[in-house]
Scaffold this motif. Structure first.
Motif, PDB file in Angstrom:
ATOM      1  N   GLU A   1      -8.311  30.641   9.168  1.00  9.78           N
ATOM      2  CA  GLU A   1      -7.942  31.006   7.797  1.00  9.78           C
ATOM      3  C   GLU A   1      -7.412  29.811   7.025  1.00  9.78           C
ATOM      4  O   GLU A   1      -7.740  29.630   5.849  1.00  9.78           O
ATOM      5  CB  GLU A   1      -6.904  32.135   7.825  1.00  9.78           C
TER       6      GLU A   1
ATOM      7  N   GLN B   1     -10.305  27.789   6.064  1.00 10.11           N
ATOM      8  CA  GLN B   1     -11.086  28.487   5.041  1.00 10.11           C
ATOM      9  C   GLN B   1     -10.441  28.316   3.659  1.00 10.11           C
ATOM     10  O   GLN B   1     -11.128  28.019   2.685  1.00 10.11           O
ATOM     11  CB  GLN B   1     -11.122  29.967   5.424  1.00 10.11           C
ATOM     12  N   VAL B   2      -9.119  28.496   3.589  1.00 10.86           N
ATOM     13  CA  VAL B   2      -8.427  28.376   2.305  1.00 10.86           C
ATOM     14  C   VAL B   2      -8.505  26.942   1.783  1.00 10.86           C
ATOM     15  O   VAL B   2      -8.611  26.714   0.580  1.00 10.86           O
ATOM     16  CB  VAL B   2      -6.957  28.836   2.432  1.00 10.86           C
ATOM     17  N   LEU B   3      -8.489  25.962   2.693  1.00  7.66           N
ATOM     18  CA  LEU B   3      -8.574  24.564   2.260  1.00  7.66           C
ATOM     19  C   LEU B   3      -9.988  24.201   1.812  1.00  7.66           C
ATOM     20  O   LEU B   3     -10.214  23.109   1.298  1.00  7.66           O
ATOM     21  CB  LEU B   3      -8.126  23.637   3.386  1.00  7.66           C
ATOM     22  N   GLY B   4     -10.936  25.093   2.032  1.00  9.11           N
ATOM     23  CA  GLY B   4     -12.280  24.869   1.534  1.00  9.11           C
ATOM     24  C   GLY B   4     -13.228  24.221   2.524  1.00  9.11           C
ATOM     25  O   GLY B   4     -14.330  23.808   2.164  1.00  9.11           O
TER      26      GLY B   4
ATOM     27  N   ARG C   1      -3.899  37.795   0.329  1.00 12.85           N
ATOM     28  CA  ARG C   1      -5.099  37.515   1.114  1.00 12.85           C
ATOM     29  C   ARG C   1      -6.359  37.817   0.305  1.00 12.85           C
ATOM     30  O   ARG C   1      -7.386  37.166   0.489  1.00 12.85           O
ATOM     31  CB  ARG C   1      -5.085  38.299   2.421  1.00 12.85           C
TER      32      ARG C   1
ATOM     33  N   THR D   1      -6.789  34.961  -2.211  1.00 13.24           N
ATOM     34  CA  THR D   1      -7.251  33.707  -1.603  1.00 13.24           C
ATOM     35  C   THR D   1      -8.574  33.884  -0.858  1.00 13.24           C
ATOM     36  O   THR D   1      -8.978  33.027  -0.075  1.00 13.24           O
ATOM     37  CB  THR D   1      -6.183  33.157  -0.636  1.00 13.24           C
ATOM     38  N   PHE D   2      -9.232  35.015  -1.067  1.00 13.61           N
ATOM     39  CA  PHE D   2     -10.553  35.315  -0.503  1.00 13.61           C
ATOM     40  C   PHE D   2     -10.556  35.434   1.022  1.00 13.61           C
ATOM     41  O   PHE D   2     -11.609  35.295   1.653  1.00 13.61           O
ATOM     42  CB  PHE D   2     -11.605  34.267  -0.927  1.00 13.61           C
ATOM     43  N   LEU D   3      -9.382  35.627   1.630  1.00 12.82           N
ATOM     44  CA  LEU D   3      -9.365  35.852   3.080  1.00 12.82           C
ATOM     45  C   LEU D   3      -9.776  37.292   3.384  1.00 12.82           C
ATOM     46  O   LEU D   3     -10.242  37.592   4.473  1.00 12.82           O
ATOM     47  CB  LEU D   3      -7.975  35.567   3.659  1.00 12.82           C
TER      48      LEU D   3
ATOM     49  N   ARG E   1     -16.387  28.434  -2.740  1.00 12.17           N
ATOM     50  CA  ARG E   1     -15.670  27.334  -2.089  1.00 12.17           C
ATOM     51  C   ARG E   1     -15.069  26.407  -3.147  1.00 12.17           C
ATOM     52  O   ARG E   1     -13.961  25.914  -2.997  1.00 12.17           O
ATOM     53  CB  ARG E   1     -16.608  26.565  -1.151  1.00 12.17           C
TER      54      ARG E   1
ATOM     55  N   LYS F   1     -11.899  27.716  -4.521  1.00 10.84           N
ATOM     56  CA  LYS F   1     -10.723  27.567  -3.651  1.00 10.84           C
ATOM     57  C   LYS F   1      -9.916  26.323  -3.997  1.00 10.84           C
ATOM     58  O   LYS F   1      -8.777  26.188  -3.579  1.00 10.84           O
ATOM     59  CB  LYS F   1     -11.164  27.511  -2.181  1.00 10.84           C
TER      60      LYS F   1
ATOM     61  N   PHE G   1      -6.476  26.996  -5.813  1.00  8.67           N
ATOM     62  CA  PHE G   1      -5.246  27.533  -5.238  1.00  8.67           C
ATOM     63  C   PHE G   1      -4.963  26.956  -3.859  1.00  8.67           C
ATOM     64  O   PHE G   1      -5.832  26.391  -3.209  1.00  8.67           O
ATOM     65  CB  PHE G   1      -5.319  29.067  -5.159  1.00  8.67           C
TER      66      PHE G   1
ATOM     67  N   LEU H   1      -2.506  28.041  -0.210  1.00  6.68           N
ATOM     68  CA  LEU H   1      -1.786  29.142   0.425  1.00  6.68           C
ATOM     69  C   LEU H   1      -0.913  28.598   1.539  1.00  6.68           C
ATOM     70  O   LEU H   1      -1.381  27.815   2.367  1.00  6.68           O
ATOM     71  CB  LEU H   1      -2.785  30.173   0.989  1.00  6.68           C
TER      72      LEU H   1
END
Lengths: 218, 252
Positions: free
Chosen positions: A119, A122-125, B46, B49-51, B84, B87, B90, B92
């Motif tokens: 995760e 994923q958040v970092l791209g 979540r 942030t697209f999780l 992507r 993202k 933002f 997290l």
């Protein structure tokens, strides 16, 4: 036959043992990765196929698998095979067998990594590929080292199974020497045992070193 | 408007976790989300942030749509490449930090800007060192996460998120995994970011902190926003019975 002659012949056979060991190790450690990924695939067909493959590899004797790979092509398909097919068959059988075990070890290693790692990436791209090769794979390698060591040590001893299709590695050689006239007899097997033991001692030492090299993080 | 979420619906199987939630965050705003466990506040982050994929609703960053609702009322995400890119808007910060254990502190901070944003290494290094200074971690640049305390790890995680230069930073209970004596150093960093007008949404159980730092407090329960407003109003004179009850239980 002198002891020197006996040792020389064993050493010759040991070269073949080494060849089987290293070729199998390289092939199966690499092939284990697609096996692990296939086993976790989101496509049911792929997952199912890999499951069946693993189940067969683990559920039947390696000795029998060696026979099938060696004799199968000519008996089932009527192919005439080149002279060096014997050695190739040994490597093929060993690689596909060990890849099944390594695949399962890798899968356990990957599944043990917390979802948070994926995760965060994923958040970092990070792309899926980057996430796997930069974040997941290096952590997986560290985790699987102990069970991989187990398999590698088993492999050293399993090379003797190649004997069943007449590959002249160290064990086959030892059997030949032991029954030859004027041979050192039992001593031959003791010598072969020492070869295997020392080899495994080195393997364990090297694997321990590799584990230590990964000690810098948890 | 940095973030705009509209009519968010999210269910896990039959369990509806978010019910028609809307949330707008303006530039420079600090929004705290409080509420009992299972109220949906973490799920909301979540989704933002697209999780997690939302079932219905709209999400926009800086006016650009990331998720829209189609004719059948279902959520429709933009393509993977576009998502992507989105993202980059933002960052997290997780409750469990989720630093990469095999990377040094410095590499944790520098890797994504270099390999995701493709920015020049020297520039990223200079910024990372600046961030470490700000987090009071200059001496730990070459350390690995396992050698750090929880508070230090969380500050590295904040630096890692900031290195991507996000327009908005989300915090998912950033101090809940920390010993009480370590929460202070993390809250101090967040407070400092608030003073610098960093746009932030913080899910937290630290009520005094939420009251002191936020421009707006949202109280969530049962997948809905029960009450929101100025922190003095929500904490000092809550209107909803459910909010009063929650805050009362909290003080005990």
């Amino acid at each position: 036959m002198t002891i020197q002659t006996m040792l020389g012949l064993l050493a010759q056979g040991f070269l073949t043992t080494l060849a089987i060991f290293f070729l199998t190790l390289i092939g199966s450690l690499l092939l284990g990765l697609p096996v692990a990924l296939g086993r976790m695939s989101r496509y049911g067909v792929v997952r199912g196929a890999i499951k069946v493959y693993i189940s067969i590899m683990r559920g039947t004797p390696l000795m029998l698998q060696l026979m099938v790979v060696y004799f199968g092509p000519s008996l089932l398909l009527g192919l005439s095979l080149p002279a060096n097919w014997r050695f190739a068959a040994v490597i093929v059988a060993f690689v596909i067998n060990y890849a099944a075990y390594f695949g399962e070890i890798y899968r356990a290693g990957i599944e043990a990594i917390s979802d948070g790692q994926r995760e965060a990436a994923q958040v970092l791209g990070y792309t899926r590929g980057q996430t796997f090769f930069k974040i997941i794979l290096p952590q997986m390698v560290k985790r699987v080292l102990p069970p991989v060591t187990n398999e590698v040590i088993t492999l050293v001893k399993d090379t003797s199974l190649a004997s069943v299709i007449g590959t002249v590695e160290m064990f086959t050689r030892a059997k030949q020497i032991a029954v030859a006239p004027n041979s050192p007899g039992m001593l031959t097997f003791v010598a072969a045992a020492v070869f295997y033991y020392v080899f495994n001692y080195v393997v364990a030492f090297v694997m321990e070193r590799i584990e230590k090299a990964f000690d810098y993080y948890r | 408007m940095v973030l705009e979420m509209k009519g968010i619906e999210k269910a896990f199987g039959n369990l509806s976790v978010l019910k028609d939630i809307s949330l707008q965050v303006d530039s420079g705003e600090v929004v705290s989300i409080i509420g009992p466990s299972g109220s949906g506040k973490s799920t909301l982050l979540r989704c933002a942030t697209f999780l997690e994929r939302i079932d219905a609703g709209e999400i926009r960053y800086l006016g650009e749509p990331a998720v829209t609702t189609n004719g059948q009322g279902e959520a429709e995400y933009v393509g993977a490449a576009e998502l992507r890119k989105m993202k980059q808007h933002f960052g997290l910060v997780f409750q469990q930090f989720n630093l990469f254990p095999h990377y040094s502190v410095l590499k944790n901070i520098m890797d994504a800007p270099i390999h995701v944003q493709k920015r020049p290494k020297e520039e990223v290094r200079a910024e990372a060192e600046e961030l470490l200074k700000k987090m009071d971690l200059v001496k730990r640049a070459e350390a690995y996460p396992c050698q750090l305390s929880g508070g230090q790890q969380q500050r590295v995680a904040i630096a890692r998120a900031l290195a991507m230069k996000p327009s908005i930073l989300f915090f998912d209970e950033p101090t809940s995994a920390l010993d009480p004596e370590l929460t202070g150093e993390v809250l101090k960093v967040i407070r400092q970011l608030a003073e610098e007008k960093m746009t932030m949404v913080v899910v937290t159980h630290e009520m005094p902190f939420a009251r002191a730092v936020s421009n707006r407090v949202i109280f969530m329960d049962g997948g809905v926003i029960v009450e929101q407003g100025d922190p003095e109003q929500v904490f000092g004179a809550p209107e909803q019975e459910r909010t009063k009850q929650f805050l009362r239980n909290y003080q005990q």
